[in-house]
Design a protein around this motif. Structure first.
Motif, PDB file in Angstrom:
ATOM      1  N   MET A   1       0.936  -1.413   0.433  1.00  0.00           N
ATOM      2  CA  MET A   1      -0.191  -0.077   0.161  1.00  0.00           C
ATOM      3  C   MET A   1       0.618   1.530  -0.531  1.00  0.00           C
ATOM      4  O   MET A   1       1.880   1.571   1.024  1.00  0.00           O
ATOM      5  N   ASN A   2       1.327   1.898  -0.757  1.00  0.00           N
ATOM      6  CA  ASN A   2       1.616   2.962  -1.259  1.00  0.00           C
ATOM      7  C   ASN A   2       0.830   4.279  -1.598  1.00  0.00           C
ATOM      8  O   ASN A   2       0.132   4.072  -2.359  1.00  0.00           O
ATOM      9  N   ILE A   3       1.657   5.326  -1.365  1.00  0.00           N
ATOM     10  CA  ILE A   3       0.356   6.537  -1.279  1.00  0.00           C
ATOM     11  C   ILE A   3       0.622   6.788  -2.829  1.00  0.00           C
ATOM     12  O   ILE A   3       1.996   6.595  -3.843  1.00  0.00           O
ATOM     13  N   THR A   4      -0.296   7.056  -3.593  1.00  0.00           N
ATOM     14  CA  THR A   4      -0.558   7.676  -5.140  1.00  0.00           C
ATOM     15  C   THR A   4       0.326   8.887  -5.135  1.00  0.00           C
ATOM     16  O   THR A   4       0.432   9.854  -4.252  1.00  0.00           O
ATOM     17  N   LEU A   5       0.690   9.879  -6.159  1.00  0.00           N
ATOM     18  CA  LEU A   5       1.241  10.551  -6.842  1.00  0.00           C
ATOM     19  C   LEU A   5      -0.197  12.247  -6.696  1.00  0.00           C
ATOM     20  O   LEU A   5       0.371  12.885  -6.613  1.00  0.00           O
ATOM     21  N   GLU A   6      -0.897  11.095  -7.015  1.00  0.00           N
ATOM     22  CA  GLU A   6      -2.322  12.444  -7.035  1.00  0.00           C
ATOM     23  C   GLU A   6      -2.306  12.615  -5.541  1.00  0.00           C
ATOM     24  O   GLU A   6      -2.931  13.689  -5.544  1.00  0.00           O
ATOM     25  N   GLN A   7      -2.634  11.726  -4.841  1.00  0.00           N
ATOM     26  CA  GLN A   7      -2.909  11.714  -3.344  1.00  0.00           C
ATOM     27  C   GLN A   7      -1.462  12.705  -3.044  1.00  0.00           C
ATOM     28  O   GLN A   7      -1.710  13.958  -2.182  1.00  0.00           O
ATOM     29  N   ALA A   8      -0.208  12.211  -3.156  1.00  0.00           N
ATOM     30  CA  ALA A   8       1.201  13.998  -2.720  1.00  0.00           C
ATOM     31  C   ALA A   8       0.312  14.462  -3.488  1.00  0.00           C
ATOM     32  O   ALA A   8       0.662  16.174  -2.801  1.00  0.00           O
ATOM     33  N   GLU A   9      -0.158  15.192  -4.275  1.00  0.00           N
ATOM     34  CA  GLU A   9      -0.023  16.861  -4.530  1.00  0.00           C
ATOM     35  C   GLU A   9      -0.905  17.263  -4.021  1.00  0.00           C
ATOM     36  O   GLU A   9      -0.696  18.180  -4.149  1.00  0.00           O
ATOM     37  N   LYS A  10      -2.243  16.562  -4.131  1.00  0.00           N
ATOM     38  CA  LYS A  10      -3.543  16.745  -2.776  1.00  0.00           C
ATOM     39  C   LYS A  10      -2.743  17.539  -1.338  1.00  0.00           C
ATOM     40  O   LYS A  10      -2.772  18.261  -1.352  1.00  0.00           O
ATOM     41  N   GLY A 109       2.318   6.242   3.295  1.00  0.00           N
ATOM     42  CA  GLY A 109       3.563   7.401   3.099  1.00  0.00           C
ATOM     43  C   GLY A 109       4.208   8.115   4.473  1.00  0.00           C
ATOM     44  O   GLY A 109       3.431   7.868   5.576  1.00  0.00           O
ATOM     45  N   ALA A 110       4.368   9.895   4.474  1.00  0.00           N
ATOM     46  CA  ALA A 110       5.119  10.698   5.447  1.00  0.00           C
ATOM     47  C   ALA A 110       4.833  11.331   4.783  1.00  0.00           C
ATOM     48  O   ALA A 110       5.814  11.915   3.617  1.00  0.00           O
ATOM     49  N   ILE A 111       4.848  13.057   5.198  1.00  0.00           N
ATOM     50  CA  ILE A 111       5.230  13.871   4.970  1.00  0.00           C
ATOM     51  C   ILE A 111       6.259  14.568   5.958  1.00  0.00           C
ATOM     52  O   ILE A 111       6.432  14.602   6.724  1.00  0.00           O
ATOM     53  N   GLY A 112       6.859  15.774   5.249  1.00  0.00           N
ATOM     54  CA  GLY A 112       7.793  16.182   5.504  1.00  0.00           C
ATOM     55  C   GLY A 112       8.313  18.212   5.752  1.00  0.00           C
ATOM     56  O   GLY A 112       8.278  18.013   4.438  1.00  0.00           O
ATOM     57  N   VAL A 113       8.083  18.444   6.480  1.00  0.00           N
ATOM     58  CA  VAL A 113       7.778  19.913   5.965  1.00  0.00           C
ATOM     59  C   VAL A 113       9.197  20.829   6.439  1.00  0.00           C
ATOM     60  O   VAL A 113       9.262  20.524   8.457  1.00  0.00           O
ATOM     61  N   SER A 114       9.378  21.742   5.913  1.00  0.00           N
ATOM     62  CA  SER A 114      10.656  22.724   6.611  1.00  0.00           C
ATOM     63  C   SER A 114      10.800  23.784   6.050  1.00  0.00           C
ATOM     64  O   SER A 114      10.627  23.749   4.442  1.00  0.00           O
ATOM     65  N   GLY A 115      11.292  24.911   6.987  1.00  0.00           N
ATOM     66  CA  GLY A 115      11.224  26.271   6.436  1.00  0.00           C
ATOM     67  C   GLY A 115      10.849  26.944   7.654  1.00  0.00           C
ATOM     68  O   GLY A 115      11.099  28.666   7.098  1.00  0.00           O
ATOM     69  N   SER A 116      11.017  26.716   8.416  1.00  0.00           N
ATOM     70  CA  SER A 116      10.077  28.161   9.386  1.00  0.00           C
ATOM     71  C   SER A 116      10.214  27.940  10.825  1.00  0.00           C
ATOM     72  O   SER A 116      10.972  26.334  11.301  1.00  0.00           O
ATOM     73  N   THR A 117       9.533  28.091  11.435  1.00  0.00           N
ATOM     74  CA  THR A 117       9.228  27.529  13.227  1.00  0.00           C
ATOM     75  C   THR A 117       8.748  26.336  13.025  1.00  0.00           C
ATOM     76  O   THR A 117       8.673  25.925  12.135  1.00  0.00           O
TER      77      THR A 117
END
Length: 132
Positions: A1-10, A109-117
Motif C-alpha cells: 500500500m503506497n501513496i499515489t502521486l495524485e494523493q501526494a499532490e493533493k 507514506g509520510a510528509i516532511g515540512v521545513s522552512g519556518s519554526t
C-alpha cells in the motif's frame, strides 16, 4: 500500500495553502511506504538548507510511523531513543514530519515540512495530511 502521486499532490497543495496562510515559505516532501520520495515542492524563496531537512523529516516519520516531534521527545538525554538521530544516515527528530495513513489506518507514506519554526512546520504538515 503506497501513496499515489495524485494523493501526494493533493497533500502538497493543502500544505502550500497553509504555508501561505502562515506567511512562510516551505519545502514539502512526500515519501511512500518504503520511504522513497514521491513528490516534492520548494516554494519560491524557501530556504535551501531546509530542502534536505524536509525529506529527512518525511523519511523519519515513515521509518518509525510516528510524528518526528514525538521521536524528538524520546531521543533526549536519558530517553529511550537517545542518539537515534545518528541512525539511518541521519534522522530529523523535531516537529514537521507526520505519517500518512489511508482510510483503513495503514501507513502509506509520510510528509516532511521545513522552512519556518517547528510549530509552523508541524502545522503545515498537519494541514497536508488532513487534506487526504
Amino acid at each position: 500500500m503506497n501513496i499515489t502521486l495524485e494523493q501526494a499532490e493533493k497533500i502538497i497543495l493543502a500544505a502550500k495553502e497553509k504555508s501561505v496562510a502562515l506567511h512562510t515559505k516551505m519545502n514539502i516532501a512526500i515519501v511512500d511506504s518504503g520511504a522513497n520520495l514521491v513528490a516534492f515542492a520548494r516554494m519560491n524563496d524557501a530556504w535551501l538548507g531546509s530542502l534536505d531537512i524536509s525529506i529527512k523529516k518525511a523519511k523519519t516519520a515513515r521509518f518509525f510511523d510516528m510524528n518526528t516531534g514525538a521521536i524528538g521527545e524520546l531521543s533526549q538525554p536519558g530517553g529511550a531513543l537517545y542518539n537515534i538521530e545518528h541512525s539511518n544516515n541521519g534522522l530529523i527528530t523535531f516537529p514537521g514530519g507526520i505519517p500518512i495513513k489511508n482510510e483503513q489506518g495503514h501507513v502509506i507514506g509520510a510528509i516532511g515540512v521545513s522552512g519556518s519554526t517547528v510549530e509552523n512546520d508541524h502545522a503545515v504538515a498537519k494541514a497536508g495530511v488532513e487534506a487526504l
